[in-house]
Every structure is written in C-alpha cells, then in structure tokens.
Design an enzyme around this catalytic site. Structure first.
Site: not given
Ligand SMILES: *[C@@H]1O[C@H](CO)[C@@H](O)[C@H](O)[C@H]1NC(C)=O
Ligand SMILES: *[C@@H]1O[C@H](CO)[C@@H](O)[C@H](O)[C@H]1NC(C)=O
Ligand SMILES: *[C@@H]1O[C@H](CO)[C@@H](O)[C@H](O)[C@H]1NC(C)=O
Ligand SMILES: *[C@@H]1O[C@H](CO)[C@@H](O)[C@H](O)[C@H]1NC(C)=O
Ligand SMILES: *[C@@H]1O[C@H](CO)[C@@H](O)[C@H](O)[C@H]1NC(C)=O
Ligand SMILES: *[C@@H]1O[C@H](CO)[C@@H](O)[C@H](O)[C@H]1NC(C)=O
Ligand SMILES: *[C@@H]1O[C@H](CO)[C@@H](O)[C@H](O)[C@H]1NC(C)=O
Length: 434
Positions: A211, A246, A268-269, A290, A348
């Site tokens: 990631t 992600q 995502q991310d 996120d 979150r």
C-alpha cells in the site's frame, strides 16, 4: 443578515409601535410611545455595534443541533445565517484560533502568515538557512524547452544532503511518472504552473507495491512544499474482488510539509498522511474508503473532500495507536460533498486511538447519519477521539450520531483550530509565488 439590516428592521418596528400609540388598546399612549422610542434606541445601539445579535443566535445554535438534522438540505440556510454571526471565540483575529466566517479565513491567514517570515525569531534554523540565500529554480516542461522533460529527472538532479530550497517549476500537462523523494533530499518544492496545473499520474496498486509504496509521489524528506499540483493514482476503483486494489496518489512521510491548492485523486487510500506535521490549504481530495489515512499530525484548511463511494466510504482512517502518539487530523473550514447519499463516514477506527476533528465544515448528504465507525471494534468506542465543532449542512451532527462522537466546546475546539496544533509558528511559511 448584517447588523445594519437588523438595525433597520428593529428601527422600523420601533417606529411602528410609536406611530400606533393612539390606535392600540393595550397600554396608555404615553407608555406605547416610550416603548417605541426604546426599541428605536435599541436599534441604534445594534447599528453602532454596541449590542451584537450574534450571542443570541450563537446560543441557539450551540446545543440544539440534534433537532436540526432532517436528512435534506433544508437546514443549510439556517446554518448559513448562524455561520455569519459567530462565537466570541473567533472575534479576536490576532489570536491563534480560527476565524468565524469563510470570508475572514483569508484575512486570518494573511495575518498569521504575515508573521510567517524569515525574520521571526522562533523559526527552525535549518529552514532559515535553506531559505536565506534564495531558491534554486529548476524547470520541467514536457516539450523539452526547459531544464528537464520529466519531474523524475529534476528530482534526480538534486544532490543528497541538499540544504538549500530547490523549486521544481512544473509546466502543464500529464506526467506519467512514479516518484520518490528520499529523506536525504530536503527543502524540495513542487510548483505547478498556476494557469495550467500539471498532473502527475501513475497506477501503482497495493498488489504490485504494497500500500504505502503504491504512491504516485512519495515524499520521505522534511520541508517539502507543493503548490498547484495534481497527484493522481489512476488504478481502477476497487471492486471488492481484486485483492490489493487500493492505490495511493500521494504519501507524505516527511516532517514540516505544506500543500497549497493541490489535488489528490484516487479511490481507496488516496492520500497517505503518513507521519510528521503537515499543512493543507485550498486542496481537493477525492476518494472512497480511507481516503486520508496514516499517523500524521495535520491541519486541513478550506479543503474539499469529495467522496465517490458507491456503498461504503470513509474519509479518514487516522492511525493513532499509542497513547503518547502525537498525531491527528484536523479539518477547519472544509467542505465535504460527493456523489450519492448516506454512504460515507467521517472516520473509521482502523487503529485503536484515532484523533480526528471536523470544525466549521460543511457536510453534504453524502455523510452517513451515524457519522463515525468503530470498524466493528466496540472497545474502540472508548479510545477514539472523534470531534465535531460547529459544522453545517445536512450531514452534520444528527440524532443518529454514534454515542462516541464528541460535540466539542469552544474551549476544546480551540486546541485544534490553530496553527499551533502543527507548531506552525516554528516552520510554516506562506506559499511561494513565481
Ligand atoms: C487578542 O488576542 C491577543 C493574543 O491572544 C491579545 O493580546 C489581545 O489583547 C486580544 N485583543 C482583544 C481585542 O481581545
Ligand atoms: C516578519 O515577522 C516579524 C515578527 O513577527 C514582524 O514584526 C514583521 O512585521 C514581519 N515582516 C513582514 C515583512 O511581514
Ligand atoms: C497500469 O497502466 C499500464 C499502462 O497503461 C497497464 O499496462 C497496467 O495494466 C495498469 N495496471 C493497473 C494495475 O491498472
Ligand atoms: C478556498 O479554496 C478555493 C480553492 O479550492 C479557493 O478558490 C477559495 O478562494 C478559497 N476560499 C477562501 C475563503 O480562502
Ligand atoms: C463544496 O465543494 C463542491 C465541489 O467542489 C462545490 O460544488 C461546492 O460549492 C462546495 N460547497 C461549499 C459550501 O463550499
Ligand atoms: C441523493 O438524494 C437526493 C435527494 O435527497 C436525490 O436527488 C439524489 O438523486 C440522490 N443521489 C443518489 C446518487 O442517490
Ligand atoms: C443511512 O445508512 C444507514 C446504514 O449505513 C442506515 O441505518 C440509515 O437508516 C440510513 N439513513 C438514511 C437517512 O437513509
């Protein structure tokens, strides 16, 4: 309504009462004239600013939010009125707390940034040394008419151990590049053509790089600045079936970094606000789940978060874990919108002790009424610090909010709504102009 309009209305009411002295049956004409004159005097005091109606509006605003949310935009006009009159907290523009209205945001920044210059005493000495001799400018243009054709080549030209401000001026267009600025290259500024904002685009994903290393641009050095640049990860939207879909657009892992008028585009991310103290102003951040995550300590000012989550989204996954981690994300005068309704959480609880505050932020229908998610860890209800302060719009505090959401008091909010939160007086300089 400004004070002059209010005063005029009050004056008209006073005049009406006076003129109706002999027509009304309730009190004697003399009493009626007296009341009318008192109302007119009250109007004059309001006009001259001796009496402010803001306190009345403010106290009404303060604690009745639960009743205001009705799932559509109807409350926003009321909120707007409240927005214009404000709490006593913010009327002192020379204090470090944030200003009351968006229009005073600019002057507040100007005022604070005015003291942000190299001659102030408490400034980080490494930074002073790097800025003092003036910057070194390197230009990047796709057509080959400048020093370099790619941003990567420009970054490679900077020596390790660099101790002087280097500005990489980037012309318009799309740059298909994956860039890392390692920790030995400090004091780098990316400055995009303000009339033709460059986009740095790549499509790395977690599956290919992990990631944090999927970032299109990763900055590991301190004192990074970016102005007028779009950071994009163009990997496709995760579909829930592909693993590691992600994809990060920008990772900032260095300390004392500032971003002005930048765009962060992904799903995502999108933005890995990894570690260190950071400042974001006038930016735009798009994502689904996120989309701002990490263990940084950051202040986001006048920034738009745009959710494109289809079913479930979360703006923040702040990664504070240990009690003595000094990290957290604060959003002041921001704007949350997106496509869809009721899909997106403000935060979150990905890690144990996330600390996130939204203050004076507009929240559209995109925000789920519950507001925050404990990520199916009920024990985190007690360890998260999720605060909201005077936000507005249909997505702001509702009766459906989770119990662990905090509605901050003026005193509590003050701590977060200030440059001091990121120790800005020690390092933050105004955005450069070329
Ligand atoms: C505003 O705040 C500053 C610093 O906190 C203080 O010195 C000054 O007296 C305040 N001014 C007013 C008008 O309250
Ligand atoms: C620079 O900062 C000092 C100290 O805060 C201040 O007195 C001075 O007016 C500032 N100079 C400029 C040009 O803004
Ligand atoms: C990234 O883009 C390249 C070139 O367009 C393509 O071949 C590759 O499949 C893409 N990777 C992902 C993960 O989308
Ligand atoms: C907020 O940021 C936008 C750019 O995203 C800018 O156009 C606008 O002027 C800023 N507003 C204020 C009050 O500074
Ligand atoms: C919020 O951002 C959206 C999308 O950029 C924009 O259309 C809208 O006017 C903004 N709203 C506020 C209250 O700033
Ligand atoms: C969201 O709700 C509004 C009305 O409340 C509606 O007009 C709009 O189409 C909805 N959007 C989606 C994507 O469902
Ligand atoms: C929003 O979604 C939640 C589930 O995530 C649901 O419980 C709630 O009823 C929805 N609220 C509205 C107004 O649709």
């Amino acid at each position: 309504m400004n004070q002059h309009v209010s005063a005029l209305l009050i004056g008209l009411v006073g005049a009406g009462i006076t003129l109706s002295a002999s027509l009304q049956p309730f009190v004697s004409p003399t009493q009626c004239v007296t009341i009318g004159l008192l109302v007119i005097i009250f109007g004059l005091l309001v006009k001259e600013g001796f009496i402010s109606l803001s306190l009345l509006v403010y106290s009404k605003d303060g604690r009745s939010r639960n009743l205001r949310w009705n799932g559509n935009g109807a409350t926003s006009s009321i909120e707007c009125g409240v927005f214009l009159h404000d709490s006593p907290l913010s009327t002192n523009s020379s204090s470090s707390s944030s200003p009351s209205v968006a229009s005073t945001l600019r002057s507040w920044i100007a005022l604070n940034m005015k003291e942000s210059n190299l001659s102030r005493g408490n400034l980080d000495q490494l930074l002073v040394a790097a800025e003092e001799g003036g910057e070194k400018m390197i230009k990047v243009k796709k057509d080959g008419s400048a020093d370099f054709k790619t941003v990567t080549d420009a970054v490679n030209s900077i020596p390790s151990g660099n101790a002087r401000r280097v500005v990489i001026w980037i012309g318009g267009g799309e740059f298909w590049e994956k860039i890392t600025i390692d920790r030995t290259k400090k004091f780098v500024t990316f400055y995009g053509d303000p009339y033709n904002m460059p986009r740095i685009v790549y499509n790395g994903t977690a599956a290919d790089y992990g990631t944090v290393n999927s970032a299109t641009v990763a900055v590991e050095s301190d004192y990074f600045v970016a102005v007028n640049v779009a950071f994009v990860n163009s990997a496709p939207i995760p579909d829930g079936r592909r693993c590691g879909a992600q994809a990060v657009a920008m990772r900032i892992s260095g300390d004392k970094a500032a971003f002005y008028n930048c765009r962060f585009i992904g799903y995502q991310d999108t933005l890995c606000d990894d570690k260190g103290r950071h400042f974001f102003q006038d930016c735009y951040i798009q994502g689904t789940v996120d989309f701002i995550f990490g263990n940084g300590k950051s202040l986001y000012l006048n920034t738009t978060m745009y959710s494109v989550a289809k079913k479930f989204g979360a703006i923040t996954a702040q990664a504070r874990e240990k009690v003595n981690d000094d990290s957290g994300f604060t959003f002041v005068f921001c704007n949350i919108t997106g496509i869809g309704n009721n899909t997106t959480y403000l935060g979150r609880a990905w890690k144990e002790r996330p600390r996130v505050v939204f203050a004076r932020t507009y929240m559209g229908t995109i925000i789920n009424g519950e507001g925050w998610s404990n990520d199916r860890h009920p024990d985190r209800d007690r360890t998260v610090y999720y605060g909201e302060y005077k936000c507005s719009g249909p997505g702001s505090v509702s009766s459906a909010r989770v119990k662990f959401a905090r509605i901050l008091s003026d005193e509590e909010a003050k701590l977060f709504m200030s440059m001091t939160y990121i120790h800005g007086s020690n390092w933050l300089l105004p955005p450069p102009k070329f």
